[in-house]
Structures are given as structure tokens and as C-alpha cells.
Design an enzyme around this catalytic site. Structure first.
Site, PDB file in Angstrom:
ATOM      1  N   GLY A  72       0.797  -1.226   0.000  1.00 16.10           N
ATOM      2  CA  GLY A  72       0.000   0.000   0.000  1.00 16.10           C
ATOM      3  C   GLY A  72       0.825   1.270   0.000  1.00 16.10           C
ATOM      4  N   HIS A  73       2.120   1.195   0.135  1.00 16.70           N
ATOM      5  CA  HIS A  73       2.968   2.392   0.195  1.00 16.70           C
ATOM      6  C   HIS A  73       4.066   2.267  -0.844  1.00 16.70           C
ATOM      7  CE1 HIS A  73       5.839   5.394   1.727  1.00 16.70           C
ATOM      8  NE2 HIS A  73       4.829   5.917   2.389  1.00 16.70           N
ATOM      9  N   PHE A  74       3.916   2.710  -2.097  1.00 21.03           N
ATOM     10  CA  PHE A  74       2.662   3.332  -2.539  1.00 21.03           C
ATOM     11  C   PHE A  74       1.923   2.350  -3.460  1.00 21.03           C
ATOM     12  CE2 PHE A  74       5.604   6.825  -1.611  1.00 21.03           C
ATOM     13  CZ  PHE A  74       4.831   7.596  -0.768  1.00 21.03           C
TER      14      PHE A  74
END
Lengths: 86, 146
Positions: B45-47
Site C-alpha cells: 500500500g505504500h505506494f
């Protein structure tokens, strides 16, 4: 309050004020204020207060002194004792 | 306590253990390393489209190596089997990104250790020796009786 004690109290109050969280106003500090329970100062900031007190009063505190330093008046008592022991 | 024993005393585990090895430790500071494996969950999720190690994770890695490992070494005599730590302040600057599979080395220098509070100057370097982040961290240590 004796002049000497008043001076020490004012110096201590000036140190404590720097570590107050935003939700506690400096005007709430009294002799009976409990650092952790009333002034919302955490144990990490209480160590910073002690280190600043050591510098300001040119004294050295031990672990036992730290344990006994619950209120502003406790702190003044310890400062008084340490200065007289010098 | 050996450096391996210090790592065994850390209260973290996958996916939140960010110490692979402690290269050296003494009363004044320590040095350790960690490789950010590409399968670490936060990269999903990052990124969304480009995996980069989050700054908070770099801070955590600096804290686990620079603050907690050093703190365990300093508190060796008081330690039973476990230690409780509360991070109390972080002031960090981030200079370069750290991508998946990079190995970093964290350097820590004690500023003071008094009344169970440890304050350190930390810096993290990548494998090219460039500083990726640096700052000042502090935490409170408590020994837990078992």
C-alpha cells in the site's frame, strides 16, 4: 513565602511550564500540583524537568529523589535538601 | 550479553522486527543492520504503484536498533527476561528513499541515559554509504518482573 523559596519556586515553575501539554494552562501550577496526575506531564518529560532542574540549581539527583518527586512541593523539598548538602 | 542475546531480548517479531544484526554495541552507542525484504506487507500500500519504505518504518528501524538494542545493553544488569519500552519523542529528517531489498545500517550515539530515559542521536545509511535519514529519538525503559 520566604524570598529564597519564592525564587526557587519561580525558577522551577519556569522549567515545568516548558513541558506542559497544550491542554494544561501554566496558571494551574501550584505548590500542590501533581506532575503526572494533574499537570499531565509524562514520565519522559519528568526526566527532562529533572535534568533542567539539575542544570538550573547546579545539583545532582538520584533515582530515589526521582521516585519521591511527585508534586511541585516535593521537587522544591528535594532542591532545598540538595542545595543545603552542597 | 552478546549482540545475539540483545536481539533475542527485543520484544518484536515479524512483520515488525526491523533488526537483522547488531554489528557492535558499547556504553556510548551501537551499530546494526536490516534488509527491507520486498515481501514486507506495507509495500502493498505504500505506494499503490511504487513500493517505497515509509518514513515511519525507517524511524522504527532506527528506534529498534539505535534506541532499544542500546537500551537493553545499558540495562543489562537490571534485565530479567523482558523489557518494556515506550517511545517518547522522535525528531527525524529524511534525505533519500529506501526501496525494497535495500540493506541499511543504523548508527546510534547516546546523548544521555538517566532515570530510565534514553536519548540518542541516530542516523541510517544505505549500502552506498549515503545517509537516508537522521535524527534524535528518546524512549523510556521499564524492566518487567517475570
Amino acid at each position: 513565602m520566604k524570598k529564597e523559596i519564592k525564587e526557587r519556586y519561580d525558577l522551577l515553575k519556569g522549567i515545568v511550564e516548558q513541558y506542559l501539554p497544550d491542554d494544561v494552562d501554566a496558571s494551574t501550577i501550584t505548590m500542590e500540583s501533581h506532575f503526572i496526575q494533574e499537570l499531565n506531564i509524562n514520565s519522559a518529560n519528568l526526566v527532562d524537568i529533572v535534568l533542567d532542574v539539575e542544570d538550573a540549581f547546579d545539583i545532582m539527583l538520584e533515582n530515589d529523589d526521582m521516585d519521591g518527586m511527585q508534586t511541585v512541593s516535593d521537587a522544591l523539598g528535594i532542591i532545598d535538601r540538595k542545595i543545603s548538602e552542597k | 550479553m552478546t549482540t545475539e542475546e540483545i536481539i533475542d531480548h527485543l520484544p518484536y517479531d515479524y512483520p515488525f522486527l526491523f533488526v537483522d544484526a547488531l554489528n557492535k554495541v558499547d556504553g556510548a552507542g551501537c551499530e546494526g543492520q536490516y534488509t527491507f525484504r520486498s515481501d514486507l506487507p506495507f509495500y502493498q500500500g505504500h505506494f499503490k504503484t511504487l513500493p517505497v519504505t515509509p518514513g515511519v518504518i525507517l524511524t522504527e528501524c532506527c528506534a529498534q536498533i539505535g534506541l532499544v538494542c542500546l537500551g537493553i545493553h545499558l540495562m543489562e544488569k537490571e534485565l530479567d527476561t523482558s523489557v518494556q519500552i515506550a517511545l517518547s519523542s522522535t525528531q527525524m529528517d529524511f534525505l533519500l528513499p529506501v526501496f525494497p531489498n535495500e540493506t541499511v545500517t543504523v548508527f546510534s550515539e547516546k546523548i544521555y541515559f538517566r532515570f530510565h530515559k534514553l536519548k540518542c542521536k541516530v542516523s541510517m545509511r544505505n549500502s552506498a554509504g549515503k545517509v537516508v535519514c537522521k535524527g534524535v529519538l528518546s524512549g523510556m525503559f521499564k524492566t518487567k518482573a517475570v
